[in-house]
Design an enzyme around this catalytic site. Sequence first.
Site, short mmCIF file in Angstrom:
data_model
loop_
_atom_site.label_atom_id
_atom_site.label_comp_id
_atom_site.label_asym_id
_atom_site.label_seq_id
_atom_site.Cartn_x
_atom_site.Cartn_y
_atom_site.Cartn_z
N GLN A 1 63.88 -29.24 -29.60
CA GLN A 1 64.74 -28.10 -29.80
C GLN A 1 64.24 -26.96 -28.93
O GLN A 1 63.07 -26.96 -28.53
CB GLN A 1 64.82 -27.69 -31.28
CG GLN A 1 65.96 -28.44 -31.95
CD GLN A 1 66.28 -28.08 -33.36
OE1 GLN A 1 65.39 -27.92 -34.18
NE2 GLN A 1 67.56 -28.01 -33.66
N THR B 1 58.45 -26.03 -32.71
CA THR B 1 59.18 -26.64 -33.81
C THR B 1 58.72 -28.07 -33.96
O THR B 1 58.22 -28.68 -32.99
CB THR B 1 60.69 -26.61 -33.56
OG1 THR B 1 61.36 -27.29 -34.62
CG2 THR B 1 61.05 -27.30 -32.27
N THR B 2 58.91 -28.65 -35.15
CA THR B 2 58.55 -30.06 -35.40
C THR B 2 59.81 -30.92 -35.41
O THR B 2 59.83 -31.98 -36.01
CB THR B 2 57.75 -30.16 -36.71
OG1 THR B 2 56.61 -29.28 -36.59
CG2 THR B 2 57.20 -31.54 -36.96
N HIS B 3 60.86 -30.47 -34.76
CA HIS B 3 62.12 -31.20 -34.77
C HIS B 3 62.22 -32.13 -33.57
O HIS B 3 63.10 -31.99 -32.72
CB HIS B 3 63.29 -30.21 -34.83
CG HIS B 3 63.22 -29.29 -36.00
ND1 HIS B 3 63.83 -28.06 -36.07
CD2 HIS B 3 62.58 -29.42 -37.20
CE1 HIS B 3 63.57 -27.48 -37.24
NE2 HIS B 3 62.81 -28.29 -37.94
N ASN B 4 61.34 -33.11 -33.53
CA ASN B 4 61.38 -34.14 -32.49
C ASN B 4 62.47 -35.14 -32.86
O ASN B 4 62.54 -35.59 -34.01
CB ASN B 4 60.04 -34.87 -32.41
CG ASN B 4 58.86 -33.93 -32.37
OD1 ASN B 4 58.53 -33.33 -33.38
ND2 ASN B 4 58.23 -33.78 -31.23
#
Length: 589
Positions: A347, A514-517
């Site tokens: 993201q 962010t950790t939205h991989n």
Amino acid sequence: MATRLPEVDAVLVGVGLVGAMLGRELTRAGLRVVGLERGEPRFTVPDFQGPQIHDELRYSVRKAMMQDNTREAVTFRNNSRQVALPIRRWESFLPGTGLGGAAVHWNGQTYRFQESDFKMRSHTVERYGKNFLADEVTIQDWGVTAAELEPYFDRFEYLLGISGKAGNLKGQKIDGGNPFEDPRAREYPTPPMKEPYGSALFRKAAAGLGYHPYPQPSANLSQPYTNPEGLTLNTCMFCGFCERYGCEHYAKSSPQTVLLPVLLRDKNFTLRSQAQVLRINLDSSRKQATGVTYADGSGHEFVQPARLVIVGAFALNNVRLLLLSGIGKPYDPQTGQGVVGRNYAYQTMSSVQIFFDSKININPFMRSGANGTVIADFVSDNFDHGPHGFVGGAYVGEVMSHGRPIEFHPTPPGTPAWGAEWKKAVVRHYNHTSVLNVHGSSVATKSNYLDLDPTYKDAWGKPLLRMTFDFPENDLKMSAFITQKALEIGKAMGGQQVAGAGRKGPYTVTQYQTTHNTGGTVMGTDPNTSVVNRYLQCWDVHNVFVIGASNFPQNASYNPTGTLGALAYWATDAIVKQYLKSPGPLVRT
């Protein structure tokens, strides 16, 4: 030599949010299920209780709830001409581990992706023409629609007790909600969270500029709620320790508060923690899985036979397990052939800081993970992209999740980075600064992908996952455009000074973003461009289902958990109502 265990109906790889949901639904259907969790068991009492759960050094700085990268790291490089090196300290993204997974330490921001997200390629071509997309961009449609997923979004939100305000009930626009959302069948199960002062300033300024502010949908609850499983959550206390922490008050939806107490009592479910799954085992045809092999905490290996394998770990680990197991053709960026590891996306984040005079008291400490006010005017295709030359978008909002003393030090540009003047500036601005988040999408491209590292191995001797990623030009353009809009809102909020800039490349793993991989085992309608079909079933091995953000063909503007939860229920429905009655491919090609 591995110990062979009795066969079960289904084995779950990972007992986080997806694992808990699948475990509950499959045992409800009468299946005997084993859940394999690589981390340790943990529960609200005693593990998440104060004062130890407020240890900022342990949880925020030393990442106590995250994957142990001394045993299992990820290697990283910006492009294929570089040599990837192991990430020895998690900063940019934070893979969780332990019972409940990342849903223990998440913020609780729970959105629905939009119809234009699920049809991103076809929608873009239809609206802007086939030449609008750069050749490098490999976005594609998901194979499902927002209308198909609506009942599953609804069920997931009622499981979690999401606090929010509808903006579109059965096609009727509702004042105060998100006017851009697709039609929903009913209101959120609980009303919106209380609006902090900084968010109120944002709402007034955004509305004055003609935008459409609404309360952020939240899994931090605004009032007590008993979910359909009979489990009761409490009202959020705004303690300021949400993301990176477990909730001590039973006020944040997590597997521990919405599912696990019921699942762990089910006689058909067995939990095995400290169980590191090494591979999915296949029969001689390599078209059917026979179970998994895992190592326990002492290193002893076990073979767990199963008729159904559900891979529901963190996105990056889903991809790695398929590569280690030889399921699906690995993606080759040189030829564009292969699917596993293809379309990795992230993201694109930026922020704007608004520094007020000392009469404006923001009180950043008393916040939760998801109690801000946002606008969706620049999300997805909610605005005309034609003049701008990019696709995708971002939401903008005053969604400050904390003011914790080690991590939150707002200072205006030009302030020294250390020393007495820096300390004076922190004291001056700590209680008088708001932060706007610009939470942006990420397109998939030919050159961003995941594969197995040829050099580095984990504690079990298996190759590490290698990440090759840099920000696409499309996303840098998007970030610059929408961050400028956020700066304009910040100025309208009345700050003495407003600072911020769009995301710049190259991507670095040394700064939290962010950790939205997402991506790597993407869903779709064509086996040549996807790993799983529309029901998240592997094209190549029909009794393996892969469920998680790794299914996203590209990433949208919103946080992914709401869509991930809907997809988990969507896939479960297909397994129980179709697959168990007639095992085999659910989609024929």
